[in-house]
Design a protein around this motif. Structure first.
Motif, mmCIF file in Angstrom:
data_model
loop_
_atom_site.group_PDB
_atom_site.id
_atom_site.type_symbol
_atom_site.label_atom_id
_atom_site.label_comp_id
_atom_site.label_asym_id
_atom_site.label_seq_id
_atom_site.Cartn_x
_atom_site.Cartn_y
_atom_site.Cartn_z
ATOM 1 N N TRP A 132 81.440 28.325 67.884
ATOM 2 C CA TRP A 132 81.677 29.263 68.985
ATOM 3 C C TRP A 132 82.025 28.496 70.249
ATOM 4 O O TRP A 132 81.690 27.329 70.404
ATOM 5 N N ALA A 152 81.390 28.407 74.177
ATOM 6 C CA ALA A 152 80.490 28.843 75.237
ATOM 7 C C ALA A 152 81.167 28.589 76.574
ATOM 8 O O ALA A 152 81.902 27.606 76.728
ATOM 9 N N LYS A 188 77.567 37.674 78.356
ATOM 10 C CA LYS A 188 76.968 37.635 77.027
ATOM 11 C C LYS A 188 77.807 38.525 76.112
ATOM 12 O O LYS A 188 78.127 39.656 76.465
ATOM 13 N N GLN A 229 74.428 36.423 66.413
ATOM 14 C CA GLN A 229 73.576 35.340 66.888
ATOM 15 C C GLN A 229 72.253 35.360 66.114
ATOM 16 O O GLN A 229 71.750 36.430 65.759
ATOM 17 N N THR A 252 75.477 30.916 67.386
ATOM 18 C CA THR A 252 76.394 32.023 67.648
ATOM 19 C C THR A 252 77.656 31.806 66.823
ATOM 20 O O THR A 252 78.074 30.666 66.614
#
Length: 392
Positions: free
Chosen positions: A34, A36, A229, A318, A365
């Motif tokens: 993932w 971020a 988020k 997640q 995630t």
């Protein structure tokens, strides 16, 4: 080409700061599960946002001044996505929930909020409820899950608001079943309580519940959502609910210092997340379940003394991974693997206070970059990670 600046001791800044070294390795790793937001660079992130905005329907939207323009456009979109009459943009979720719950306390005449002890306000906000809003909290359960209808009905202390975090992040991003959720809401309403959803990650829940977002949100009187988020936005949050409460929330937002002069970059990045990330979340959830299973199989193959992938089948995209090694050793293994081009895990942390000693936990995630990973890719990366654990 980027170069490292040397310090007086001849070491690089990354060498002196393991967290910076990990962030750099994660940013540069060509394979990762993932992306971020902290992985990026200022220029790259601004360029991505500008390129998307130029091709979007919002390209000629007016800039905002104290919440109009593109911010107002975002508020309308959020109200529509969740099925509420109105929504208000907030710079932070902490502020949004403070405002929502103090408004409900004034309406119900009861300053007590029933929530889980692992909920965000209890763990991550420095007792803001008590310090700023004169609210108190009470806990219908301490089990690592949301409270049941029976626990809500039998809780001895009266409360004005039931706050449910969907999913409950610090318990492992866990969700109740749809029936458990509706029963819990009904139990609270039997006690004349209002319902507030901490929906920072509610975007991820339709796959688990088998319901669309408006039907899920309709169980609550107000819902807070996050934009960074799940949606990959820059920052910001929104509170959705009835028009009269949202009008009061805007007044309190001003009192809390949340009427920022201009917030169009955050608003545009939130609109991008709604357009690009929200439709992909069901695919992320499905792929996370494959990743979790491949991790579990590889840990079993390695005959580790103990491990836990939690939940067994992730409820969202997640989940948690627990291993019986010091967090420093696990983070070092994450860094070593990332520096070689594969970002599987990120930082590890010791088990929370009161948990068994000797255990560490990390959060995994799965987002767009991870959709290219096969089960064999996960197994190969996991074997490489375990091989880099000191003494393993």
């Amino acid at each position: 080409m980027e170069t490292d600046q040397q310090t007086d001791t001849g070491t690089t800044p990354d060498a002196a700061d393991p967290t910076a070294a990990l962030r750099r390795a994660l940013r540069e790793a060509p394979r990762k599960l993932w992306d971020a937001s902290p992985d990026g660079t200022v220029a790259a992130r601004l360029r991505e946002l500008a390129d998307w905005a130029a091709e979007s329907p919002h390209a000629d939207a007016p800039l905002d001044l104290y919440g109009d323009g593109v911010v107002a456009e975002l508020e309308t979109r959020i109200a529509r996505e969740l099925g509420f009459p109105a929504a208000a943009f907030f710079p932070t979720g902490t502020m949004a929930q403070q405002v929502a719950l103090r408004c409900w306390a004034a309406r119900t005449g009861n300053p007590v909020v029933a929530l889980h002890p692992l909920a965000h306000p209890e763990l991550h906000e420095d007792q803001a409820f008590t310090a700023l809003s004169a609210l108190r909290t009470t806990h219908p359960t301490t089990d690592p899950r949301l409270p049941t209808a029976e626990e809500i009905r039998e809780h001895p202390e009266p409360f004005g608001t039931l706050m449910l975090e969907l999913p409950l992040r610090d318990a492992g991003f866990v969700l109740p079943s749809w029936e458990e959720l509706t029963d819990a809401v009904e139990a609270a309403r039997e006690r004349d309580a209002v319902i507030h959803f901490d929906g920072a990650r509610i975007w991820e829940t339709p796959t688990h519940f088998g319901r669309e977002l408006p039907e899920i949100a309709a169980l609550a009187d107000t819902v807070y959502v996050s934009f960074y988020k799940s949606l990959g936005g820059m920052s910001g949050a929104a509170l959705a609910g009835p028009e009269d409460l949202i009008a009061e929330a805007r007044l309190w937002r001003h009192r809390y210092g949340g009427d920022v002069f201009q917030q169009y970059p955050a608003a545009v990045s939130a609109l991008r997340g709604l357009d690009t990330e929200l439709p992909r979340l069901p695919a992320y959830v499905a792929h996370a379940r494959m990743v979790a299973q491949a991790l579990r199989e590889t840990f079993e193959e390695a005959k580790l003394p103990w491990f836990r992938v939690h939940p067994d089948q992730p409820h969202t995209h997640q989940f948690q991974v627990w291993l019986p090694y010091p967090p420093e050793a696990l983070t070092a293994a994450s860094l070593a693997l990332a520096e070689e081009g594969t970002a599987l895990f990120r930082r590890w942390f010791p088990a929370p206070a009161g948990g068994p000693p000797g255990l560490s936990v990390t959060e995994v995630t799965v987002s767009a970059p991870g959709l290219d990973w096969t089960a064999d890719d996960v197994r190969t990366a996991t074997r490489g990670f375990l091989a880099r654990l000191t003494g393993h």
